[in-house]
Write a protein that holds these residues in place. Sequence first.
Motif, mmCIF file in Angstrom:
data_model
loop_
_atom_site.group_PDB
_atom_site.id
_atom_site.type_symbol
_atom_site.label_atom_id
_atom_site.label_comp_id
_atom_site.label_asym_id
_atom_site.label_seq_id
_atom_site.Cartn_x
_atom_site.Cartn_y
_atom_site.Cartn_z
ATOM 1 N N ARG A 176 0.864 -1.189 0.000
ATOM 2 C CA ARG A 176 0.000 0.000 0.000
ATOM 3 C C ARG A 176 0.895 1.232 0.000
ATOM 4 N NH1 ARG A 176 -5.209 1.629 1.091
ATOM 5 N NH2 ARG A 176 -5.516 3.574 2.256
ATOM 6 N N TYR A 177 0.554 2.186 -0.866
ATOM 7 C CA TYR A 177 1.303 3.436 -0.948
ATOM 8 C C TYR A 177 0.348 4.587 -0.667
ATOM 9 C CZ TYR A 177 4.678 6.903 -2.550
ATOM 10 O OH TYR A 177 5.546 7.954 -2.611
ATOM 11 N N GLN A 178 0.728 5.459 0.258
ATOM 12 C CA GLN A 178 -0.121 6.572 0.655
ATOM 13 C C GLN A 178 0.562 7.894 0.312
ATOM 14 O OE1 GLN A 178 -1.141 6.149 4.807
ATOM 15 N NE2 GLN A 178 -2.295 4.280 4.477
ATOM 16 N N PHE A 179 0.039 8.570 -0.701
ATOM 17 C CA PHE A 179 0.525 9.906 -1.011
ATOM 18 C C PHE A 179 0.084 10.867 0.094
ATOM 19 C CE2 PHE A 179 0.528 8.025 -5.237
ATOM 20 C CZ PHE A 179 1.708 8.501 -5.763
ATOM 21 N N ASP A 180 0.988 11.720 0.528
ATOM 22 C CA ASP A 180 0.676 12.686 1.577
ATOM 23 C C ASP A 180 -0.379 13.666 1.063
ATOM 24 O OD1 ASP A 180 0.701 14.198 3.843
ATOM 25 O OD2 ASP A 180 2.674 15.092 3.514
ATOM 26 N N GLY A 181 -1.605 13.523 1.577
ATOM 27 C CA GLY A 181 -2.680 14.408 1.146
ATOM 28 C C GLY A 181 -3.273 14.055 -0.201
ATOM 29 N N GLY A 182 -2.921 12.886 -0.752
ATOM 30 C CA GLY A 182 -3.417 12.522 -2.072
ATOM 31 C C GLY A 182 -3.945 11.104 -2.112
ATOM 32 N N GLU A 183 -3.828 10.482 -3.290
ATOM 33 C CA GLU A 183 -4.394 9.160 -3.534
ATOM 34 C C GLU A 183 -3.639 8.082 -2.754
ATOM 35 O OE1 GLU A 183 -5.256 6.153 -7.327
ATOM 36 O OE2 GLU A 183 -3.974 7.914 -7.536
ATOM 37 N N HIS A 184 -4.386 7.089 -2.263
ATOM 38 C CA HIS A 184 -3.801 5.898 -1.675
ATOM 39 C C HIS A 184 -4.020 4.741 -2.643
ATOM 40 C CE1 HIS A 184 -4.484 7.661 2.640
ATOM 41 N NE2 HIS A 184 -3.723 8.406 1.867
ATOM 42 N N THR A 185 -3.000 3.967 -2.920
ATOM 43 C CA THR A 185 -3.131 2.856 -3.859
ATOM 44 C C THR A 185 -2.721 1.546 -3.196
ATOM 45 O OG1 THR A 185 -0.901 3.305 -4.726
ATOM 46 C CG2 THR A 185 -2.774 4.260 -5.913
#
Length: 317
Positions: A195-204
């Motif tokens: 899981r990758y979580q963009f700071d303040g953006g999309e999580h994939t």
Amino acid sequence: MRKFTTMMILTGLSFSMTTVALAAPVNLTGNTVIKYEKDTATGDPSISGMMYSATLNGETDIGSEFSLYARLGAQYATQPSLSDYNLDAYGSDRKSVFSLDLFGLNYKSSNFLYKLGRQAVTVGTTSLLYSRSDSNIGKHNFVDGLSATGRAGVLDIAAVAAQEDNVGSEKNKLYAIRTGYKATENFDYGLTLGRYQFDGGEHTNHWAVDGTYKVGKHSVTAEYAKSNSNADNKAYAASWNYGFDDKTAVYITGFKVETNGDMGKQSDFDNDNRGIYYGLTHSLTDADSLEVVYKNQKIISSGQKNTKLEATFTHSF
């Protein structure tokens, strides 16, 4: 507050290592690397240059299976755009860097190695999903977090939970675990979840399957990955390796990484590209090695062709 606490812990670990090193032996390892690279792209002038790198790793035992580690990294690049350091951190014209870039705490149990601190991380057997590897140099080029590698029963386990050390306030996070199983003497396979979580953006969310088969002097490794993004969400890499003897081998690797196929567009293969690598590796001595690789690629979204020729000499100590 959380960011401040994390930095206080990591800073404290680096100072603690210096203090403990005065009283305990420090195991030193490292390497020096000379690399030539030439990049071309259709419609653009070619770029070429030399990189001269050195790393020094230190680890000191503090008892009860705990140890402290740190690394000094340095690089001089005749062409900064080809360098292995973060130009956003140092400036686009910076030709040399020197930094304490890795540091933290190790714990070794009977079956696992745990690492807490600033560290290099790759995700996927071929580093298809994510790569901030130890070939990077300097600040804002790694991650802060906890990783574990080892064996649980018949399964090989590699896991990481970390936050990127980026320039500015953007602190993206990544989580991943791979389980591998050796089915026969010649064949093993694995599953990766991430899981990758963009700071303040999309999580994939991401998954990948991989397998390696060996027969005689040949080995084949393949990995396929996919994310939950709505489009351009796939990636793959497949590599054939042939070892002539203990010193010399050749390999061919085909790959494709769509825009949303990896974690944060940080695959070890160029994002939004497909292509083939042709490589040769040779061990000159136990400490010295040479690798030459030609990368013939095409940008998926634009169709622009690009190539890379890399020749790397490494001396380890």
